[in-house]
Design an enzyme around this catalytic site. Structure first.
Site, PDB file in Angstrom:
ATOM      1  N   SER A 225      35.825  96.817 -13.108  1.00 59.06           N
ATOM      2  CA  SER A 225      36.309  97.284 -11.801  1.00 59.06           C
ATOM      3  C   SER A 225      35.719  98.652 -11.480  1.00 59.06           C
ATOM      4  CB  SER A 225      37.834  97.345 -11.800  1.00 59.06           C
ATOM      5  OG  SER A 225      38.267  98.325 -12.710  1.00 59.06           O
ATOM      6  N   ARG A 229      33.511  98.612  -8.154  1.00 63.41           N
ATOM      7  CA  ARG A 229      34.059  99.345  -7.011  1.00 63.41           C
ATOM      8  C   ARG A 229      32.972 100.215  -6.380  1.00 63.41           C
ATOM      9  NH1 ARG A 229      37.575 101.737  -9.479  1.00 63.41           N
ATOM     10  NH2 ARG A 229      39.271 100.278  -9.130  1.00 63.41           N
ATOM     11  N   ASN A 233      31.103  99.267  -2.776  1.00 63.32           N
ATOM     12  CA  ASN A 233      31.195 100.187  -1.641  1.00 63.32           C
ATOM     13  C   ASN A 233      29.824 100.652  -1.180  1.00 63.32           C
ATOM     14  OD1 ASN A 233      33.964 101.178  -0.653  1.00 63.32           O
ATOM     15  ND2 ASN A 233      34.250 100.900  -2.837  1.00 63.32           N
TER      16      ASN A 233
END
Lengths: 298, 156
Positions: A225, A229, A233
């Protein structure tokens, strides 16, 4: 600006392809000319652009900070020194509030992550065609390469290799300290004795595989994660910049509209790149803190 | 997006950067910050101490002033007392001196009186003798009565 020889789809694909160095199918070593060639190279290849930009920015970061560190005095700070000290104090505060163990490496690591990831993300704000265009020009002018086959991704954090690489290093470090602090037994117990536990030995043995499945997924989810992440993004942001850039090929009106869009998105993106760097740093500190936490006995 | 050696490369790069930061960047900066913090804290403490000392000094100065005033008034009182004493002494001396002078004068006057009386007596004796001589010339023998007349004159 979309090259007239490329369709929009090809343009996007071209922008999302790394410059990959590896072994070709025929046994020779070199840069991949197409996305297919790059994926055919498999694991034993390297993304030159990602490595180049991440190392360049990392060295830039260390150079600036090393200069400030050399000149650091207790007297009134000026200019750059002031700015660097502001960052240092901010990082120090974050680490002190979130990390309860005693480890000298956590704060420098948090600093490295924050500034390095920020600089890497910042590359996203440079108009998407400038650096790849320059690379294509250099490649075709000096090395006689086909400019359409020169791929150049300037934002390392839109390459999952980069974010996974960092997350992996953080993960290994946290595992190392986890085992060091809790011992092999304590670490194994953390994975197998929670969340279900029983005083009955037989029931406990039954619980162990269930606990392990749950805890192992939780353990693996951390670096996954953490890296996804940042990657997600930045990839999404990059994609929007690319889509806006396509507008420049659609005539005056659409081009000007695209210009405003790019400006707006870039301003908004400043927030995102800073936020992502901060999140990556904070989660790293939290994971290191978790490695240091000895769970209370049940 | 292919996972390849870049993953390992990034991990190593990251590790090297973290190590460099840990070894050469973080410690001097944090040390400088800590030193400055200490310097500022020391400065504030010194300022407070200075203020405190000033207050003490002011208090002391007030005390000294009060003491000095007290001493000055004491000195003035003493001086006045002494002046009075001196005046009194002078008065006493003058009085004594006057008494002495007066006594001297009195004694002189007495002497003068005595001398005048003596002189007068002598003259009276001479006059009485010459008067008596003239009266008694014929009947009284000057030599026979001179001793008794002298006796008379000594009684005056």
């Amino acid at each position: 600006m979309a090259d007239e020889a490329l369709t929009a789809g090809q343009y996007i694909k071209h922008h999302l392809q790394n410059m990959t160095y590896g072994q070709h199918a025929d046994g020779s070593w070199g840069l991949a000319h197409t996305a297919e060639e790059a994926s055919a190279m498999g694991f034993m290849s390297i993304n030159v652009d990602t490595m180049f930009w991440s190392i360049t920015l990392g060295v830039f970061f260390l150079w600036i900070f090393r200069r400030a560190a050399k000149n650091a005095t207790a007297d009134t700070p000026t200019g750059l020194q002031n700015f660097i000290e502001m960052i240092i104090e901010f990082i120090d505060g974050s680490v002190k509030s979130a990390f309860n163990g005693r480890n000298g490496i956590v704060a420098p690591m948090a600093l490295t992550i924050f500034v390095w990831v920020f600089l890497i993300n910042f590359m996203d704000l440079i108009p998407v065609d400038w650096l790849p265009g320059t690379a294509a020009w250099i490649g075709s002018t000096f090395f006689g390469m086909d400019p359409h086959h020169i791929y150049f991704k300037v934002v390392p954090s839109t390459d999952p290799n980069a974010t996974f690489g960092m997350a992996l290093a953080v993960f290994m470090l946290s595992m190392y300290y986890s085992v060091k602090i809790k011992g092999v037994k304590g670490f194994a117990a953390e994975l197998t004795m929670h969340p279900f536990s029983s005083s009955n030995t037989l029931v406990q043995i039954l619980f162990i595989p269930i606990n392990f499945m749950l805890e192992f997924v939780a353990l693996i989810a951390k670096p996954l994660s953490l890296s996804l992440r940042l990657y997600g993004n930045m990839f999404a942001g990059e994609m929007i910049f690319i889509l806006i850039a396509i507008m420049y090929g659609g005539g005056w009106a659409l081009g000007i509209f695209g210009g405003f869009l790019q400006l707006g998105w870039a301003i908004f993106h400043i927030l995102i790149i800073t936020l992502q760097a901060y999140i990556f740093m904070t989660l790293t500190i939290v994971y290191m803190d978790l490695a240091y936490q000895v769970p209370e006995e049940h | 997006m292919n996972i390849n050696l870049t993953l390992i490369g990034q991990s190593i790069t990251f590790a090297i950067f973290v190590w460099f930061c840990y070894a050469y960047v973080w410690p001097p900066l944090v040390a400088a910050l800590a030193e400055r913090q200490k310097k500022i804290a020391d400065g504030l403490a010194a300022a407070e101490r200075g203020q405190h000392e000033q207050e003490l000094a002011e208090k002391k100065a007030t005390e000294y002033l009060k003491d000095a005033k007290g001493q000055a008034s004491d000195i003035i009182t003493q001086a006045q007392k002494r002046a009075n004493e001196i005046v009194d002494e002078a008065k006493g001396d003058a009085r004594t001196e006057a008494g002495r002078i007066k006594a001297g004068a009195d004694a002189e006057i007495e002497q003068e009186i005595n001398r005048a009386r003596e002189h007068l007596r002598q003259e009276v004796v001479v006059l009485a003798i010459s008067g008596a001589e003239k009266v008694l010339k014929r009947e009284v023998d000057k030599d026979a009565h001179a001793s008794s007349l002298n006796e008379l004159a000594a009684q005056l």
